[in-house]
Design an enzyme around this catalytic site. Structure first.
Site, mmCIF file in Angstrom:
data_model
loop_
_atom_site.group_PDB
_atom_site.id
_atom_site.type_symbol
_atom_site.label_atom_id
_atom_site.label_comp_id
_atom_site.label_asym_id
_atom_site.label_seq_id
_atom_site.Cartn_x
_atom_site.Cartn_y
_atom_site.Cartn_z
ATOM 1 N N GLU A 36 -20.035 -1.048 -37.773
ATOM 2 C CA GLU A 36 -20.323 0.322 -37.319
ATOM 3 C C GLU A 36 -21.720 0.425 -36.741
ATOM 4 O O GLU A 36 -21.967 1.189 -35.812
ATOM 5 C CB GLU A 36 -20.154 1.307 -38.480
ATOM 6 C CG GLU A 36 -20.159 2.780 -38.069
ATOM 7 C CD GLU A 36 -21.541 3.402 -37.963
ATOM 8 O OE1 GLU A 36 -21.671 4.458 -37.341
ATOM 9 O OE2 GLU A 36 -22.512 2.821 -38.486
ATOM 10 N N GLU A 37 -22.659 -0.350 -37.313
ATOM 11 C CA GLU A 37 -24.055 -0.234 -36.892
ATOM 12 C C GLU A 37 -24.319 -0.877 -35.530
ATOM 13 O O GLU A 37 -25.371 -0.697 -34.945
ATOM 14 C CB GLU A 37 -24.988 -0.885 -37.935
ATOM 15 C CG GLU A 37 -24.943 -0.223 -39.308
ATOM 16 C CD GLU A 37 -25.633 1.147 -39.345
ATOM 17 O OE1 GLU A 37 -26.066 1.640 -38.289
ATOM 18 O OE2 GLU A 37 -25.721 1.717 -40.443
ATOM 19 N N ASP B 263 -26.949 4.144 -46.798
ATOM 20 C CA ASP B 263 -26.109 3.971 -45.602
ATOM 21 C C ASP B 263 -25.506 2.574 -45.559
ATOM 22 O O ASP B 263 -26.149 1.647 -45.145
ATOM 23 C CB ASP B 263 -26.980 4.224 -44.368
ATOM 24 C CG ASP B 263 -26.225 4.164 -43.059
ATOM 25 O OD1 ASP B 263 -24.988 4.113 -43.088
ATOM 26 O OD2 ASP B 263 -26.873 4.151 -42.013
#
Ligand SMILES: *[C@@H]1O[C@H](CO)[C@@H](O)[C@H](O)[C@H]1NC(C)=O
Ligand SMILES: *[C@@H]1O[C@H](CO)[C@@H](O)[C@H](O)[C@H]1NC(C)=O
Ligand SMILES: *[C@@H]1O[C@H](CO)[C@@H](O)[C@H](O)[C@H]1NC(C)=O
Ligand SMILES: *[C@@H]1O[C@H](CO)[C@@H](O)[C@H](O)[C@H]1NC(C)=O
Length: 414
Positions: free
Chosen positions: A195-196, A161
């Site tokens: 994004e995280e 990821d």
């Protein structure tokens, strides 16, 4: 991938360091073998202390050995650069250099000092029909890549990821450019920051780029299947205001905790909106507080609510109002404060021949591209179950299969 589900328990630090020492020992033993193998990490440009095992994969792939070697090389070079959210500059520069060396045009889109989205395309047309995208930031803490003794897994923060997605997307894209299946104007690659944590990269892209994509393919760990969709979110605080009094004379006060408990009882017993693909909307009471002492009738109580919305985002405020109305003294004493961003459930195109599908418990950047897009697809190598853990890894077969699958998906959307 931003996790919406609890993560599996991690290996303890002791087990982890024991594993690493074992691997270092074994890597010395396999050094002789390593030098004979062109795919071994030991032979790549940046040697890594804990690697040394020969990478292996099945022979069932429709991807050339040369392309696989390039894929592993790119994947390793990406994981070797830490890129925890807010510290994405080095990885952005590295990707730009790599993509430019392969003949693409690359723009760095500055979000704030030292934070850049990377947009790559063929020639000079930056407004392409379609988009292939994922994120370059990772969750903490960083740990360097190494290979499992059997050679079938590559460990490292972001191995799955989302650098598994980045490397397979780039490799698929470049393969199609080489075979003339991708032309100027067809597709761009977009790698975003943040994004995280907050989604700043995709929000910025959404707000500052002219785009008009027919289709967008998002990369996140989906076990090489097509994501069906994911729930949206709605959050807020129930704030109850009562009147304090001596606990021996409760009739002189208004008990805020009692009101809150009754409200939560009604909420827990309400059927929330349902969707046949995503299931029930659920609500988590994740924070609760109230009162000042054992012997004082509490004048204040509050609870933090987080709804995972499968359907009917617009119905949630009315459901809350209804629970307030059912609660004795509710209307007078309860206030619901909703100052968090909410999002609708997201559905992807998942009925594409030759692909399995999977329902996911996490949110993605897809909800942040808000202009009209006909088709959104979610696909990536690796499993969500290991994505944020201390043992994050990706299987070599999953990574290679993703190259072939991205090529099929790109051809499909074009
Ligand atoms: C393998 O890839 C080639 C070239 O991309 C393609 O023509 C062929 O149909 C593929 N074969 C399979 C079994 O997917
Ligand atoms: C393409 O470039 C133009 C001019 O710099 C810019 O206005 C536009 O937002 C860019 N499009 C994308 C998708 O970044
Ligand atoms: C809740 O209400 C109290 C007054 O009883 C107020 O002081 C407090 O700021 C409110 N909390 C929120 C989150 O608005
Ligand atoms: C949804 O909620 C209803 C009522 O609580 C329950 O009967 C049903 O099994 C739930 N459905 C799913 C898919 O969890």
């Amino acid at each position: 991938m931003k996790t919406f589900l609890p993560q599996p328990t991690n290996t303890t630090t002791m087990q982890q360091s024991f594993l690493v020492s074992l691997l270092s020992l074994a890597s010395i033993c396999s050094l002789a073998h390593a030098f004979l193998n062109p795919l071994n990490f030991q032979l790549q440009q940046q040697p890594i202390a804990t690697s040394g095992f020969k990478l292996r994969y099945s022979d069932s792939h429709n991807v050339s050995a040369e392309t696989i070697a390039e894929l592993f090389h790119l994947h390793k070079s990406l994981i070797a650069i830490p890129s925890v959210t807010y510290e994405e500059a080095a990885i952005a520069f590295h990707l730009k250099k790599y993509l430019v060396s392969k003949g693409l045009t690359v723009d760095l889109q500055q979000i704030e000092p030292n934070r850049y989205n990377v947009l790559a395309y063929i020639g000079s047309n930056n407004e392409t029909r379609t988009l292939l995208t994922t994120h370059i930031d990772t969750v903490p803490p960083y740990f360097a890549p190494y290979v499992s003794p059997d050679g079938l897994k590559i460990y490292g923060r972001s191995s799955c990821d989302a650098k598994g997605s980045i490397s397979s997307q780039v490799t698929a894209f470049l393969d199609l450019v080489q075979s003339n299946d991708l032309q100027e104007g067809d597709m761009s690659l977009l790698f975003v920051v943040g994004e995280e944590k907050g989604g700043h990269g995709m929000e910025f892209f959404n707000a500052h780029s002219n785009y008009n994509y027919e289709s967008v393919i998002f990369g996140e760990p989906t076990e090489n299947k097509l994501g069906v969709g994911h729930k949206g979110g709605y959050a807020g605080v129930v704030n109850v205001t009562g009147v304090a009094s001596h606990s021996g004379y409760p009739e002189l006060g208004v008990d805020a905790v009692k009101i809150l408990v009754e409200f939560l009882y009604h909420l827990q017993n309400t059927q929330l909106p349902y969707n046949e693909l995503l299931g029930n909307t659920t609500v988590n009471v994740g924070l609760i507080e109230g009162g000042v002492a054992f012997n004082v009738v509490p004048a204040h109580a509050s609870a933090g609510l987080f709804f995972r919305v499968a359907a009917g985002l617009d119905k949630i405020p009315a459901i809350i109002d209804d629970c307030i109305a059912k609660t004795s003294g509710g209307k007078e004493h309860i206030e619901f404060i909703n100052n968090y961003p909410s999002s609708d459930p997201m559905f992807f195109d998942f009925e594409i021949p030759g692909f399995d599908s999977i329902v996911l418990g996490y949110g993605t950047d897809a909800m942040r591209l808000t202009k009209n897009i006909n088709r959104k697809i979610l696909y990536g190598p690796g499993s969500i179950l290991v994505a944020h853990g201390a043992n994050e890894f990706i299987e070599t077969d999953s990574l290679i299969k993703a190259v072939d699958d991205y090529k099929k998906l790109i051809k499909y959307v074009l």
